[in-house]
Write a protein that holds these residues in place. Sequence first.
Motif, PDB file in Angstrom:
ATOM      1  N   ILE A  61       3.935  -3.887  -0.767  1.00  0.00           N
ATOM      2  CA  ILE A  61       4.022  -5.346  -0.636  1.00  0.00           C
ATOM      3  C   ILE A  61       3.083  -6.022  -1.647  1.00  0.00           C
ATOM      4  CG2 ILE A  61       2.310  -5.661   1.232  1.00  0.00           C
ATOM      5  CD1 ILE A  61       5.677  -7.481   0.998  1.00  0.00           C
ATOM      6  N   GLN A  62       1.941  -5.406  -1.917  1.00  0.00           N
ATOM      7  CA  GLN A  62       1.020  -5.969  -2.922  1.00  0.00           C
ATOM      8  C   GLN A  62       1.655  -5.948  -4.315  1.00  0.00           C
ATOM      9  OE1 GLN A  62      -2.456  -3.559  -2.317  1.00  0.00           O
ATOM     10  NE2 GLN A  62      -2.926  -4.529  -0.349  1.00  0.00           N
ATOM     11  N   ALA A  63       2.285  -4.820  -4.649  1.00  0.00           N
ATOM     12  CA  ALA A  63       2.900  -4.706  -5.970  1.00  0.00           C
ATOM     13  C   ALA A  63       3.984  -5.757  -6.155  1.00  0.00           C
ATOM     14  CB  ALA A  63       3.479  -3.305  -6.159  1.00  0.00           C
ATOM     15  N   ARG A  64       4.683  -6.052  -5.073  1.00  0.00           N
ATOM     16  CA  ARG A  64       5.781  -7.013  -5.184  1.00  0.00           C
ATOM     17  C   ARG A  64       5.300  -8.462  -5.126  1.00  0.00           C
ATOM     18  NH1 ARG A  64      10.670  -4.190  -4.291  1.00  0.00           N
ATOM     19  NH2 ARG A  64      10.170  -2.071  -3.668  1.00  0.00           N
ATOM     20  N   ALA A  65       4.293  -8.721  -4.299  1.00  0.00           N
ATOM     21  CA  ALA A  65       3.897 -10.120  -4.069  1.00  0.00           C
ATOM     22  C   ALA A  65       2.804 -10.598  -5.018  1.00  0.00           C
ATOM     23  CB  ALA A  65       3.433 -10.293  -2.625  1.00  0.00           C
ATOM     24  N   LEU A  66       1.848  -9.694  -5.344  1.00  0.00           N
ATOM     25  CA  LEU A  66       0.671 -10.141  -6.103  1.00  0.00           C
ATOM     26  C   LEU A  66       0.985 -10.818  -7.439  1.00  0.00           C
ATOM     27  CD1 LEU A  66      -2.240  -7.577  -5.673  1.00  0.00           C
ATOM     28  CD2 LEU A  66      -2.395 -10.073  -5.640  1.00  0.00           C
ATOM     29  N   PRO A  67       1.894 -10.269  -8.251  1.00  0.00           N
ATOM     30  CA  PRO A  67       2.156 -10.941  -9.533  1.00  0.00           C
ATOM     31  C   PRO A  67       2.551 -12.402  -9.342  1.00  0.00           C
ATOM     32  CG  PRO A  67       3.194  -8.779  -9.484  1.00  0.00           C
ATOM     33  CD  PRO A  67       2.654  -9.023  -8.106  1.00  0.00           C
ATOM     34  N   GLN A  72      13.431 -10.111  -6.249  1.00  0.00           N
ATOM     35  CA  GLN A  72      13.112 -10.299  -7.666  1.00  0.00           C
ATOM     36  C   GLN A  72      12.645  -8.970  -8.268  1.00  0.00           C
ATOM     37  OE1 GLN A  72      12.324 -13.520  -9.366  1.00  0.00           O
ATOM     38  NE2 GLN A  72      13.509 -14.575  -7.827  1.00  0.00           N
ATOM     39  N   PRO A  73      12.783  -8.812  -9.585  1.00  0.00           N
ATOM     40  CA  PRO A  73      12.200  -7.607 -10.183  1.00  0.00           C
ATOM     41  C   PRO A  73      10.697  -7.644  -9.969  1.00  0.00           C
ATOM     42  CG  PRO A  73      12.908  -9.169 -11.858  1.00  0.00           C
ATOM     43  CD  PRO A  73      13.396  -9.690 -10.561  1.00  0.00           C
ATOM     44  N   LEU A  74      10.060  -6.477  -9.979  1.00  0.00           N
ATOM     45  CA  LEU A  74       8.627  -6.428  -9.705  1.00  0.00           C
ATOM     46  C   LEU A  74       7.869  -7.357 -10.638  1.00  0.00           C
ATOM     47  CD1 LEU A  74       8.125  -2.693  -8.880  1.00  0.00           C
ATOM     48  CD2 LEU A  74       8.000  -4.665  -7.385  1.00  0.00           C
ATOM     49  N   ILE A  75       7.713  -6.970 -11.876  1.00  0.00           N
ATOM     50  CA  ILE A  75       7.145  -7.878 -12.869  1.00  0.00           C
ATOM     51  C   ILE A  75       8.013  -7.684 -14.101  1.00  0.00           C
ATOM     52  CG2 ILE A  75       5.053  -8.592 -14.086  1.00  0.00           C
ATOM     53  CD1 ILE A  75       3.466  -6.735 -12.494  1.00  0.00           C
ATOM     54  N   PRO A  76       8.369  -8.789 -14.780  1.00  0.00           N
ATOM     55  CA  PRO A  76       9.150  -8.607 -16.008  1.00  0.00           C
ATOM     56  C   PRO A  76       8.407  -7.629 -16.920  1.00  0.00           C
ATOM     57  CG  PRO A  76       8.896 -10.934 -15.466  1.00  0.00           C
ATOM     58  CD  PRO A  76       8.045 -10.176 -14.511  1.00  0.00           C
ATOM     59  N   GLY A  77       9.106  -6.686 -17.453  1.00  0.00           N
ATOM     60  CA  GLY A  77       8.468  -5.742 -18.384  1.00  0.00           C
ATOM     61  C   GLY A  77       7.980  -4.475 -17.706  1.00  0.00           C
ATOM     62  N   PHE A  78       7.935  -4.468 -16.382  1.00  0.00           N
ATOM     63  CA  PHE A  78       7.517  -3.239 -15.688  1.00  0.00           C
ATOM     64  C   PHE A  78       8.699  -2.653 -14.947  1.00  0.00           C
ATOM     65  CE2 PHE A  78       3.519  -5.415 -16.166  1.00  0.00           C
ATOM     66  CZ  PHE A  78       2.671  -4.395 -16.525  1.00  0.00           C
ATOM     67  N   SER A  79       9.015  -1.437 -15.216  1.00  0.00           N
ATOM     68  CA  SER A  79      10.145  -0.847 -14.511  1.00  0.00           C
ATOM     69  C   SER A  79       9.668  -0.145 -13.251  1.00  0.00           C
ATOM     70  CB  SER A  79      10.866   0.139 -15.417  1.00  0.00           C
ATOM     71  OG  SER A  79       9.950   1.102 -15.877  1.00  0.00           O
ATOM     72  N   CYS A  80       8.404   0.250 -13.206  1.00  0.00           N
ATOM     73  CA  CYS A  80       7.918   0.922 -12.003  1.00  0.00           C
ATOM     74  C   CYS A  80       6.840   0.049 -11.351  1.00  0.00           C
ATOM     75  CB  CYS A  80       7.364   2.294 -12.357  1.00  0.00           C
ATOM     76  SG  CYS A  80       6.061   2.207 -13.554  1.00  0.00           S
ATOM     77  N   MET A  81       6.272   0.546 -10.273  1.00  0.00           N
ATOM     78  CA  MET A  81       5.248  -0.207  -9.570  1.00  0.00           C
ATOM     79  C   MET A  81       4.045  -0.450 -10.470  1.00  0.00           C
ATOM     80  SD  MET A  81       6.027  -0.733  -6.448  1.00  0.00           S
ATOM     81  CE  MET A  81       5.517  -0.181  -4.842  1.00  0.00           C
ATOM     82  N   PRO A  82       3.552  -1.689 -10.541  1.00  0.00           N
ATOM     83  CA  PRO A  82       2.369  -1.912 -11.376  1.00  0.00           C
ATOM     84  C   PRO A  82       1.113  -1.351 -10.699  1.00  0.00           C
ATOM     85  CG  PRO A  82       2.982  -3.916 -10.232  1.00  0.00           C
ATOM     86  CD  PRO A  82       4.017  -2.897  -9.880  1.00  0.00           C
TER      87      PRO A  82
END
Length: 467
Positions: free
Chosen positions: A38-44, A2-12
Amino acid sequence: QQPLIPGFSCMPSFKDLDLSAAMQANLAQLGFSKPTDIQARALPHCLAGRDVIAMAQTGSGKTAAFGIGLIESLKPKLFAVQGLVMCPTRELADQVAKALREMARAQENIKILTLCGGVSIGPQIGSLAHGAHIIVGTPGRIADHLRKGTLDLNRLTTLVLDEADRMLDMGFQDAMEEILGYTPKQRQTLMFSATWPESIRKLSAGFQQNPVDVRAEAQSANADIRELFYEIPAPERTRAIVSLLSEHQPASCLVFCSMKQQCDELAAELGAQGFSALALHGDLEQRERDSVLVRFANQSCQVLVATDVAARGLDIKALPLVINAEPARDPEVHTHRVGRTGRAGEAGLAVTLCSPAQGHKINRLETERGSQVTWGDTEILLSVPPQPVAPAMKTLCIAAGRKEKLRPGDVLGALTGEAGLNGKSVGKIDLFDFQCFVAVDAGQAKRAVKRLEDGKVKGRKLRVRLV
Ligand code: AMP
């Protein structure tokens, strides 16, 4: 993915996530300045209440990946178990509980309890009576408490399966399923696993609803893999493989062949020269396949000779050496094969043997990569004398399994009990429906067989053989 978070193109960053001020401050105090991959990808997704299946290793920051969301969603004033974390071992459970306590220290009074086997149950019952927000424990003991009615999961909101692959390896599937039966249907289920075998996907399908699949960066991309190529005429192939095994003496080595017959022949040739080698390909029956995989994974067989298809479901971490008996069909298959080594931060070596007629395949690989490969000296390689090493472990097969309610703990107990083996000489225990494999130090194998034959498990005599 999945994309990281909608609206974020880079790591949050942690600030981009909707965390409480207390949690933000606490993370800063812990020195967590930015999320790990893994936190950036899973936490949201964890924070949004979704089910998540994450592939993550120890050291990736996986504990905080589920811990932050778990703690943020708690209602501290509600004195009921709202989070449950299942771990394969007591050591991991202790470590996870400690990490969670650190993450929770900025919040109001949050109580975290560990429930593991191997210690007496009485004091745990006493602690549970005082209430807890989060339980961390091993499946067997958690199930014991649920059966006794000393643990109530009716208010559970988040269930975490940490190192789910290891829990399956250790035979906890039944206990996990039993525990699931005590949890509310409406819950968030987070599953973390270092590997991705079919059994994990099945577990997820049974436990999770529409999970988001997150994986940290492809492992081979940042792993420390050295690659070497040798030009070897086809008739010298086996000799070259013997030389490689003799020179590097790896605890485990995976050799890729393109055809089934080649796998059988090569495994037999290596066996004849004193190496412990087994073939794995699509013609094996399930039972044989299980036995081969078990022996390779528990290090009682050093060399596995496999086709690409057969190796696909293989769940082995950190192979020190991978050998391509011939170049792979195409660059993509090559990359897959090579990615089997150097996993989880361990250095690995991938060697490709190539006959003079197969040079075009290496040219394609170089074009694809935009860089040249490194060739080793064939003469030097072939001059290494054969030197097989005996595997450190041997495998015992017990003719009883899950269906007879055999548990890994029973086997371990029978082997190590009074005047028995040292626990350190017992390796992996693999439990199947009708049989169980136990790895033991090679030097202790005879003694182990005798102990199991002489003793009783669950009041019954066991039939045991050395595989
Ligand atoms: P784990 O993979 O959960 O065992 O975590 C490995 C280590 O990384 C632990 O010592 C954590 O305290 C640390 N850690 C986790 N997240 C972060 C972060 N975002 N920044 C720095 N260190 C972290």
